[in-house]
Motif scaffolding. Structure first.
Motif, PDB file in Angstrom:
ATOM      1  N   GLU A   3      31.258   8.656 -67.224  1.00 40.78           N
ATOM      2  CA  GLU A   3      31.745   7.298 -66.954  1.00 40.78           C
ATOM      3  C   GLU A   3      31.213   6.736 -65.645  1.00 40.78           C
ATOM      4  N   GLU A  46      30.756   2.758 -64.652  1.00 35.53           N
ATOM      5  CA  GLU A  46      31.515   2.154 -63.548  1.00 35.53           C
ATOM      6  C   GLU A  46      30.585   1.530 -62.516  1.00 35.53           C
ATOM      7  N   GLU A  55      29.309  -1.726 -63.793  1.00 34.21           N
ATOM      8  CA  GLU A  55      30.330  -2.764 -63.740  1.00 34.21           C
ATOM      9  C   GLU A  55      30.438  -3.348 -62.332  1.00 34.21           C
ATOM     10  N   CYS A  74      35.436  -6.170 -57.416  1.00 30.89           N
ATOM     11  CA  CYS A  74      36.047  -5.057 -58.138  1.00 30.89           C
ATOM     12  C   CYS A  74      36.867  -4.156 -57.215  1.00 30.89           C
ATOM     13  N   CYS A 106      39.368  -2.383 -59.667  1.00 35.42           N
ATOM     14  CA  CYS A 106      39.050  -2.077 -61.067  1.00 35.42           C
ATOM     15  C   CYS A 106      38.742  -0.605 -61.288  1.00 35.42           C
ATOM     16  N   ILE A 107      38.380   0.126 -60.257  1.00 32.67           N
ATOM     17  CA  ILE A 107      38.139   1.558 -60.417  1.00 32.67           C
ATOM     18  C   ILE A 107      38.820   2.297 -59.269  1.00 32.67           C
ATOM     19  N   PHE A 153      35.671   7.872 -57.486  1.00 30.44           N
ATOM     20  CA  PHE A 153      34.272   7.505 -57.694  1.00 30.44           C
ATOM     21  C   PHE A 153      33.384   8.093 -56.602  1.00 30.44           C
TER      22      PHE A 153
END
Length: 567
Positions: A243, A247, A250, A272, A275-276, A281
């Motif tokens: 993912e 990500e 995005e 963002c 959003c994550i 990350f």
């Protein structure tokens, strides 16, 4: 004295003293205590310059150059000085000559100096200078000669000159300022997302067009390789975090949308932000970037990565030089000579260091963090930078002279982003003089770690880049210097008749573009090599021709100085 030829020198400047005496000037010597302070301090502008008249009336520095105070008890001394720059057989003769100059100095003990050359700005009492006296400093130049000052001044440049500092100055943030610290966190995250896309393409066996640049040092088979960490695909079954690429795509898409509609009058909003999970990350990004974990990239994602990075390159001038490991360099805001500088790759480490930056006790020396230029032109696999001199002879109108000779400073170990030791990444002479040459170093790197610009031009010609010096590097350095000066012009204290010699430090990108790192007031004139011995002597000679001889004879030779700007 009737001809107004009395001078004072404070600092390690025997050439200035000799050249002025040869012109018939008489030195008003410093007190003996001042002589004991005449030792090499390197680039002295980072002494946290005061912005107004000194209030430390009893301070040693002010007493030394107060034209009316503190000198009388010492001026008659005939104690011999030692001159480390002279051969032993000449020292006795020099001491005899000094006795004569001591006597002459005593005779002008009550006279104001007409010319002052000092390495301490705060040592000069500007209120006691007579009209027409010449001093080699301007007040409040810390607006562009400290790391923090330059960072702040260049933030204002788009409103002053409609120029983009991101085209010549690696992006920089003051960690002691909350909104700048938040902007850095956002930048670090976005850079990590872009870096992940670059690594994904590299693992897929592709390289985006926007990263194709001049071959790094055009290394031959015999040349030491530059170590850029390889992100080879992990063993089957060990690929992690499928993912991650999605990500990163995005985040980069949203950032691109913001950049394409960015207005100069507002700050770019955070893309963002929620959003994550950024902590997760980044930890997974570190596994890929620094620990060799693999990535999964679909054919569709590959096309998206290529497209996004190419479109981002049109908006972000630094995307080519920033690399893919997200290395940042932390610098104390008011220090020099490489003191306290650290390279880091992880956001949490940077922020841990920054926590103390808002304490009142460290407000003067708060940290700045700057993007490290990862994609550099190296020479024989070794990092280098350029020390470039220039002189400002007036601020109203701004008048700038560029010195056409300069020199390169090498590191003592091969360049590698796998290892962040100071010996590999800081080119300062004051750092490298303590570092032994690595046994892995290419033998073609000069033992004294210094090159002249002429040697560099010959090297560029061997790379097939003979025109790069005059067509890319020199114009780029001139433009960067002028933009830095104009961004700080309204902050500098103005005094007619004064001047200042500066030393700007530049890195060179793979495409031969120069990147300004900092500007030093009072750059060191103590030679560390055969090259700097004659270059430093020449720039001091030519500076005196420019600021003294040219007043009486506008057509006299000014050596290698070139007027590049006058308002």
């Amino acid at each position: 004295a009737q001809e107004k030829k009395i001078f004072t020198v404070q600092g390690p400047y025997p050439i200035i003293r000799r050249l002025l005496r040869a012109r018939g000037w008489v030195e008003r010597k410093l007190p003996r205590v001042g002589r004991q302070l005449e030792q090499h301090h390197g680039d002295q502008n980072k002494q946290r310059l005061k912005t107004g008249p000194s209030d430390a009336g009893g301070g040693q520095g002010e007493a030394l150059l107060n034209p009316r105070g503190g000198a009388k008890p010492f001026l008659g001394t005939t104690d011999p000085l030692r001159y480390p720059w002279l051969p032993a057989e000449e020292e006795e003769e020099q001491c005899d000559e000094d006795s004569i100059h001591d006597l002459m100095s005593y005779l002008v003990r009550d006279r104001l100096p007409n010319f002052i050359w000092t390495n301490f700005l705060e040592a000069t009492d500007h209120q006691l200078l007579q009209e027409g006296s010449v001093v080699n400093h301007y007040p409040r130049v810390d607006a562009f000669t400290t790391k923090e000052g330059l960072c702040l001044s260049l933030q204002k440049l788009p409103w002053i000159e409609q120029a983009d500092p991101n085209t010549f100055f690696p992006r920089c943030y003051r960690l002691g300022i909350m909104h700048e610290r938040e902007a850095f966190i956002e930048d670090f995250r976005l850079t990590a997302a872009r870096s992940l896309l670059k690594m994904a393409l590299e693992e897929a066996g592709d390289r985006p067009e926007m990263t194709e640049q001049v071959p790094n040092s055009a290394k031959g088979a015999s040349e030491s390789p530059v170590s850029h960490p390889k992100h080879s695909t992990a063993q089957p079954g060990s690929s992690l975090y499928p993912e991650l690429v999605e990500e990163a795509l995005e985040v980069c898409k949203e950032h691109l949308g913001i950049l394409q509609h960015q207005d100069i009058d507002r700050r770019t909003p955070s893309p963002c932000r929620t959003c994550i999970d950024w902590d997760r990350f980044l930890q997974q990004y570190y596994r890929v970037a620094h620990e060799g974990a693999g990535l999964v990239l679909t054919r569709q994602q590959r096309k998206q990565c290529q497209n996004l990075l190419q479109r981002l390159a049109e908006q972000l001038p630094q995307i080519g030089m920033e690399g893919k490991l997200n290395v940042w360099i932390l610098k104390p805001g008011a220090e020099s000579q490489g003191r306290g500088i650290i390279c880091m790759k992880r956001l949490e480490e940077v922020l841990q260091l920054a926590r103390g930056c808002t304490a009142p006790s460290v407000q003067v020396g708060r940290w700045v963090v700057q993007k490290y230029a990862e994609r550099l032109l190296t020479i024989f696999g070794t990092k280098f930078d350029i020390r470039q001199w220039f002189v400002v002879t007036d601020w109203k109108p701004l008048t700038v002279w560029f010195y056409q000779d300069c020199y390169l400073r090498f590191c003592s170990q091969p360049f590698s982003l796998c290892h962040l030791e100071r010996a590999r990444h800081l080119c300062n002479v004051s750092v490298q003089k303590w570092c032994k040459m690595s046994p892995d170093q290419d033998p073609r790197v000069p033992p004294d770690k210094i090159w002249s610009n002429k040697q560099f031009q010959e090297y560029l010609a061997q790379l097939g880049q003979a025109d790069a010096w005059h067509q890319v590097l020199v114009p780029g350095m001139k433009a960067a210097i002028l933009n830095a000066l104009r961004s700080a012009q309204d902050q500098v204290g103005f005094r007619k008749g004064s001047f200042e010699l500066y030393g700007a430090d530049f890195l060179v990108g793979e495409d031969c573009q120069p990147w300004l790192l900092e500007i030093n007031s009072c750059p060191t004139m103590s030679p560390s090599s055969a090259v700097t011995r004659w270059l430093c002597a020449n720039v001091q000679r030519d500076t005196l021709c420019l600021v003294l001889d040219r007043k009486d004879n506008p057509t006299c030779s000014i050596g290698a100085f070139e007027l590049i700007y006058k308002e």
